[in-house]
Write a protein that holds these residues in place. Structure first.
Motif, short mmCIF file in Angstrom:
data_model
loop_
_atom_site.label_atom_id
_atom_site.label_comp_id
_atom_site.label_asym_id
_atom_site.label_seq_id
_atom_site.Cartn_x
_atom_site.Cartn_y
_atom_site.Cartn_z
N ILE A 1 -10.66 12.75 13.30
CA ILE A 1 -10.61 11.39 12.78
C ILE A 1 -9.18 11.05 12.40
N LYS A 2 -8.73 9.87 12.80
CA LYS A 2 -7.41 9.38 12.40
C LYS A 2 -7.59 8.22 11.44
N ILE A 3 -6.90 8.30 10.29
CA ILE A 3 -6.98 7.24 9.29
C ILE A 3 -5.59 6.65 9.10
N GLY A 4 -5.49 5.35 9.28
CA GLY A 4 -4.23 4.66 9.09
C GLY A 4 -4.11 4.08 7.69
N ALA A 5 -2.88 4.03 7.20
CA ALA A 5 -2.59 3.43 5.89
C ALA A 5 -1.10 3.14 5.83
N GLN A 6 -0.73 2.23 4.96
CA GLN A 6 0.69 1.98 4.77
C GLN A 6 1.34 3.22 4.18
N GLY B 1 0.77 7.04 9.09
CA GLY B 1 1.47 6.08 8.25
C GLY B 1 1.98 4.88 9.03
N TYR B 2 1.92 3.72 8.41
CA TYR B 2 2.38 2.47 9.02
C TYR B 2 3.30 1.72 8.08
N LYS B 3 4.13 0.87 8.66
CA LYS B 3 5.04 0.04 7.85
C LYS B 3 4.26 -0.95 7.02
N SER B 4 3.13 -1.42 7.52
CA SER B 4 2.31 -2.37 6.79
C SER B 4 0.84 -2.10 7.06
N PRO B 5 -0.06 -2.50 6.15
CA PRO B 5 -1.49 -2.32 6.41
C PRO B 5 -1.97 -3.17 7.58
N ALA B 6 -1.34 -4.31 7.81
CA ALA B 6 -1.74 -5.16 8.94
C ALA B 6 -1.54 -4.43 10.27
N LEU B 7 -0.44 -3.69 10.39
CA LEU B 7 -0.20 -2.93 11.62
C LEU B 7 -1.24 -1.82 11.79
N MET C 1 0.19 -0.44 0.00
CA MET C 1 0.00 0.00 0.00
C MET C 1 0.39 0.87 0.00
N LYS C 2 -0.01 0.73 -1.11
CA LYS C 2 0.68 1.15 -1.27
C LYS C 2 -0.18 0.52 -1.79
N LYS C 3 -1.18 3.25 -4.42
CA LYS C 3 -0.36 2.55 -4.94
C LYS C 3 -0.90 3.10 -6.07
#
Length: 288
Positions: free
Chosen positions: A32-37, A56-62, A1-3
């Protein structure tokens, strides 16, 4: 996600930005907080939304794990990856409203026009094989025995050696981020994924030794052209920002069945009535 920000995404984002212009920035707060890779289309999308904090995250799973734990409110990710993240858990759900559609392409070192042309030839000539690879990963568990798995430890050793390789023209060194199932991921000590198999197909057709270099997604594009890295194959959508670092091939994947979606907690009902991307954006940004 990346894309690729497609025309549809541009229209949706345009509508969203016009709608959000009515908000008074002096009085609005980021609730609102939105997470994404990090650096993926989902992350870029979230960053475009006013009154929203993109995380931002290292992976979408995180990102999904943090959402369940209450650190972020929602996650934006492509629909294929969202389906993969849903496996084995009932605490999250997908809001199946397309925010944008993606076209994935190979990002090639700007100094290697001949390589870009060669990869385009492979993508054209092997389109049916690539389609079969993509279909196979619709059910990885059932088709795992027929999926290509590349030993991670062996590939790490190859990647380390490739930096000082005396004959880089004999290798195809590919940057990726193995955190994005079904496109590229690690299982049982092996690299699997649609992009891994496409990279292998390209290398075989060009009579080159494949070297996979796994890294954080935000480094994938900027790494190309350094340390003998020839290209990036990592479910990359074409964006103006990425074109600063890369030359893109023709797309090898474009399908209206894969698109950016919002994931939320299973008991979150705020988005349940949304029928369009504008509906989703309106809820996320507090316009309704």
């Amino acid at each position: 996600m990346k894309k690729l920000f497609t025309i549809l995404m541009a229209l949706v984002m345009g509508v969203a930005c016009l709608s959000m212009a009515a908000c008074d920035p002096a009085t609005s707060t980021k609730t609102i907080k939105i997470g994404a890779q990090t650096s993926t289309t989902g992350h870029i999308y979230a960053n475009c939304l006013k009154n929203v904090e993109a995380v931002g995250y290292k992976s979408p799973a995180l990102a999904v794990d943090d959402m369940v734990n209450g650190t972020v409110d929602y996650v934006i990710v492509d629909s294929a990856t969202a389906e993969s993240l849903m496996e084995g858990r009932d605490d999250v759900k997908i809001i199946d409203v397309p925010l944008s559609y993606d076209t994935y392409a190979v990002g090639v070192d700007k100094a290697q026009d001949a390589l870009k042309a060669s990869i385009n030839e492979v993508l054209t000539e092997k389109a049916d094989e690539i389609s079969a690879i993509i279909t196979k990963y619709d059910d990885f568990a059932a088709n795992k025995a027929s999926c290509l798995g590349l030993d991670v430890e062996a590939m790490v050793a190859k990647a380390q050696a490739s930096v000082n390789h005396s004959a880089p023209e004999t290798q195809l060194v590919v940057a990726t981020n193995a955190e994005f199932s079904p496109w590229e991921f690690v299982e049982d000590g092996k690299y699997y994924g649609i992009d891994i198999e496409i990279a292998n197909l390209i290398a075989n057709e060009l009579n080159l030794e494949l070297v996979i270099v796994n890294m954080d997604f935000e480094a994938v594009c900027t790494s190309v052209g350094t340390n003998n890295i020839d290209c990036a194959i990592a479910a990359l959508s074409i964006t103006a920002e990425r074109k600063d670092s890369l030359n893109f091939t023709n797309g090898y994947f474009s399908d209206i069945s894969v698109y950016q979606v919002v994931m939320c907690k299973a008991d979150d009902t705020k988005l349940d009535g949304c029928m369009s991307a504008v509906d989703v954006i309106s809820v996320l940004t507090g316009l309704v």
